[in-house]
Write a protein that holds these residues in place. Structure first.
Motif, PDB file in Angstrom:
ATOM      1  N   LEU A  88       0.968  -1.030   0.004  1.00 37.25           N
ATOM      2  CA  LEU A  88      -0.050   0.063  -0.045  1.00 37.25           C
ATOM      3  C   LEU A  88       0.763   1.188   0.094  1.00 37.25           C
ATOM      4  N   SER A  89       1.866   1.418   0.850  1.00 44.17           N
ATOM      5  CA  SER A  89       2.893   2.424   0.701  1.00 44.17           C
ATOM      6  C   SER A  89       3.470   2.446  -0.597  1.00 44.17           C
ATOM      7  N   GLU A  90       3.833   1.533  -1.300  1.00 43.83           N
ATOM      8  CA  GLU A  90       4.506   1.541  -2.510  1.00 43.83           C
ATOM      9  C   GLU A  90       3.699   2.104  -3.497  1.00 43.83           C
ATOM     10  N   MET A  91       2.345   1.541  -3.268  1.00 36.24           N
ATOM     11  CA  MET A  91       1.188   2.102  -4.183  1.00 36.24           C
ATOM     12  C   MET A  91       1.202   3.583  -4.261  1.00 36.24           C
ATOM     13  N   ARG A  92       0.944   3.837  -3.230  1.00 35.25           N
ATOM     14  CA  ARG A  92       0.914   5.610  -2.890  1.00 35.25           C
ATOM     15  C   ARG A  92       1.782   6.324  -3.438  1.00 35.25           C
ATOM     16  N   ARG A  93       3.224   5.828  -3.296  1.00 36.63           N
ATOM     17  CA  ARG A  93       4.343   6.520  -3.736  1.00 36.63           C
ATOM     18  C   ARG A  93       4.310   6.496  -5.316  1.00 36.63           C
ATOM     19  N   ASP A  94       3.920   5.443  -5.667  1.00 39.06           N
ATOM     20  CA  ASP A  94       4.228   5.287  -7.392  1.00 39.06           C
ATOM     21  C   ASP A  94       2.908   6.282  -7.970  1.00 39.06           C
ATOM     22  N   LEU A  95       1.721   6.272  -7.175  1.00 38.33           N
ATOM     23  CA  LEU A  95       0.918   6.945  -7.620  1.00 38.33           C
ATOM     24  C   LEU A  95       1.097   8.427  -7.635  1.00 38.33           C
ATOM     25  N   ALA A  96       1.862   8.926  -6.552  1.00 38.61           N
ATOM     26  CA  ALA A  96       2.180  10.254  -6.593  1.00 38.61           C
ATOM     27  C   ALA A  96       3.408  10.550  -7.558  1.00 38.61           C
ATOM     28  N   THR A  97       4.146   9.730  -7.542  1.00 40.98           N
ATOM     29  CA  THR A  97       5.077   9.890  -8.767  1.00 40.98           C
ATOM     30  C   THR A  97       4.703   9.840 -10.134  1.00 40.98           C
ATOM     31  N   TRP A  98       3.503   9.037 -10.400  1.00 37.05           N
ATOM     32  CA  TRP A  98       3.000   9.212 -11.880  1.00 37.05           C
ATOM     33  C   TRP A  98       2.219  10.547 -12.018  1.00 37.05           C
ATOM     34  N   HIS A  99       1.813  10.988 -10.878  1.00 37.02           N
ATOM     35  CA  HIS A  99       0.857  12.216 -10.731  1.00 37.02           C
ATOM     36  C   HIS A  99       1.637  13.267 -11.214  1.00 37.02           C
ATOM     37  N   VAL A 100       2.757  13.469 -10.693  1.00 43.78           N
ATOM     38  CA  VAL A 100       3.805  14.520 -10.835  1.00 43.78           C
ATOM     39  C   VAL A 100       4.470  14.365 -12.164  1.00 43.78           C
ATOM     40  N   LYS A 101       4.740  13.087 -12.598  1.00 42.33           N
ATOM     41  CA  LYS A 101       5.935  12.836 -13.693  1.00 42.33           C
ATOM     42  C   LYS A 101       4.707  13.080 -15.167  1.00 42.33           C
ATOM     43  N   GLU A 102       3.651  12.228 -14.998  1.00 47.31           N
ATOM     44  CA  GLU A 102       2.921  12.135 -16.332  1.00 47.31           C
ATOM     45  C   GLU A 102       1.753  13.335 -16.111  1.00 47.31           C
ATOM     46  N   CYS A 103       1.443  13.840 -15.202  1.00 44.28           N
ATOM     47  CA  CYS A 103       0.389  14.823 -15.078  1.00 44.28           C
ATOM     48  C   CYS A 103       0.745  16.050 -14.763  1.00 44.28           C
ATOM     49  N   ARG A 104       2.189  16.296 -14.411  1.00 41.41           N
ATOM     50  CA  ARG A 104       2.755  17.425 -13.903  1.00 41.41           C
ATOM     51  C   ARG A 104       1.940  18.132 -12.856  1.00 41.41           C
ATOM     52  N   GLY A 105       1.400  17.312 -12.128  1.00 41.91           N
ATOM     53  CA  GLY A 105       0.673  17.505 -10.899  1.00 41.91           C
ATOM     54  C   GLY A 105      -0.668  18.189 -11.130  1.00 41.91           C
ATOM     55  N   ARG A 106      -1.405  18.288 -12.565  1.00 36.84           N
ATOM     56  CA  ARG A 106      -2.534  18.931 -12.776  1.00 36.84           C
ATOM     57  C   ARG A 106      -3.419  17.665 -13.405  1.00 36.84           C
ATOM     58  N   GLY A 108      -7.761  16.696 -14.144  1.00 34.99           N
ATOM     59  CA  GLY A 108      -9.182  17.292 -14.174  1.00 34.99           C
ATOM     60  C   GLY A 108      -9.713  16.889 -12.930  1.00 34.99           C
ATOM     61  N   ALA A 109     -11.079  17.171 -12.621  1.00 32.72           N
ATOM     62  CA  ALA A 109     -11.368  16.936 -11.505  1.00 32.72           C
ATOM     63  C   ALA A 109     -11.844  15.461 -11.072  1.00 32.72           C
ATOM     64  N   ARG A 110     -12.259  14.706 -12.367  1.00 34.44           N
ATOM     65  CA  ARG A 110     -12.564  13.321 -11.970  1.00 34.44           C
ATOM     66  C   ARG A 110     -11.522  12.342 -11.734  1.00 34.44           C
ATOM     67  N   LEU A 111     -10.226  12.820 -12.376  1.00 34.28           N
ATOM     68  CA  LEU A 111      -9.055  11.798 -12.007  1.00 34.28           C
ATOM     69  C   LEU A 111      -8.369  12.320 -10.519  1.00 34.28           C
ATOM     70  N   GLU A 112      -8.630  13.760 -10.185  1.00 31.89           N
ATOM     71  CA  GLU A 112      -8.278  14.273  -9.039  1.00 31.89           C
ATOM     72  C   GLU A 112      -9.038  13.607  -7.937  1.00 31.89           C
ATOM     73  N   ALA A 113     -10.348  13.266  -8.137  1.00 26.55           N
ATOM     74  CA  ALA A 113     -11.245  12.775  -7.046  1.00 26.55           C
ATOM     75  C   ALA A 113     -10.781  11.103  -6.965  1.00 26.55           C
ATOM     76  N   ALA A 114     -10.588  10.541  -8.054  1.00 27.46           N
ATOM     77  CA  ALA A 114     -10.209   9.123  -7.988  1.00 27.46           C
ATOM     78  C   ALA A 114      -8.913   8.981  -7.215  1.00 27.46           C
ATOM     79  N   ILE A 115      -7.925   9.793  -7.443  1.00 33.11           N
ATOM     80  CA  ILE A 115      -6.576   9.775  -6.827  1.00 33.11           C
ATOM     81  C   ILE A 115      -6.787   9.901  -5.347  1.00 33.11           C
ATOM     82  N   ALA A 116      -7.675  10.983  -4.968  1.00 36.32           N
ATOM     83  CA  ALA A 116      -7.813  11.411  -3.495  1.00 36.32           C
ATOM     84  C   ALA A 116      -8.574  10.301  -2.875  1.00 36.32           C
ATOM     85  N   GLN A 117      -9.286   9.542  -3.597  1.00 38.71           N
ATOM     86  CA  GLN A 117     -10.003   8.614  -2.820  1.00 38.71           C
ATOM     87  C   GLN A 117      -9.369   7.272  -2.703  1.00 38.71           C
TER      88      GLN A 117
END
Length: 148
Positions: A88-106, A108-117
């Protein structure tokens, strides 16, 4: 050739579907990819949530004292819970890295909500797994000293 009434019926039935397809075709490719990513993240959140539910059920059985003897004498369950916490820790780290690398931290509302959930559910599941390990330690420790 179809009779006019059937042509009208087919056009009536397929009209909304065609409109939907035209709408999707006009969407930017990035939005379609973002929606697909959000759906996959939602699916992962459901799987992690199901694991959280199972952990809660096990915790309830321990709290009720409804399990005879030691729960985890060979410590396999505790090892699996520890591995789950690491995953779970690794998954959260990978998700955060992907969010910054692929999305540049930005996103849409739908994806942002899915990540937060997913982050909330993963954090709750990690916490529940940690508490269950402590419960198992206490439960098995109390039964290890009991005669018989």
């Amino acid at each position: 050739m179809l009779p006019p009434i059937l042509k009208h019926l087919v056009a009536t039935l397929l009209g909304p579907a065609r409109a939907c397809l035209r709408y999707v075709a006009r969407l930017p490719a990035a939005l379609v990819v973002e929606i697909r990513c959000a759906r996959r993240i939602d699916a992962a959140a459901r799987r992690v949530g199901a694991m959280r539910t199972k952990i809660g059920i096990m915790s309830g059985h321990l709290n009720a004292g409804s399990i005879e003897g030691r729960v985890d004498a060979d410590r396999n369950l505790r090892r699996m819970l520890s591995e789950l916490k690491d995953d779970l820790s690794e998954m959260r780290r990978d998700l955060a890295t992907w969010h910054v690398k692929e999305c540049r931290g930005r996103t849409g509302a739908r994806l942002e909500a899915a990540i937060a959930q997913l982050n909330r559910i993963a954090a709750d599941t990690w916490s529940a797994a940690d508490k269950l390990v402590l419960q198992i330690d206490e439960y098995d420790g109390a039964r290890a000293h009991c005669p018989g």
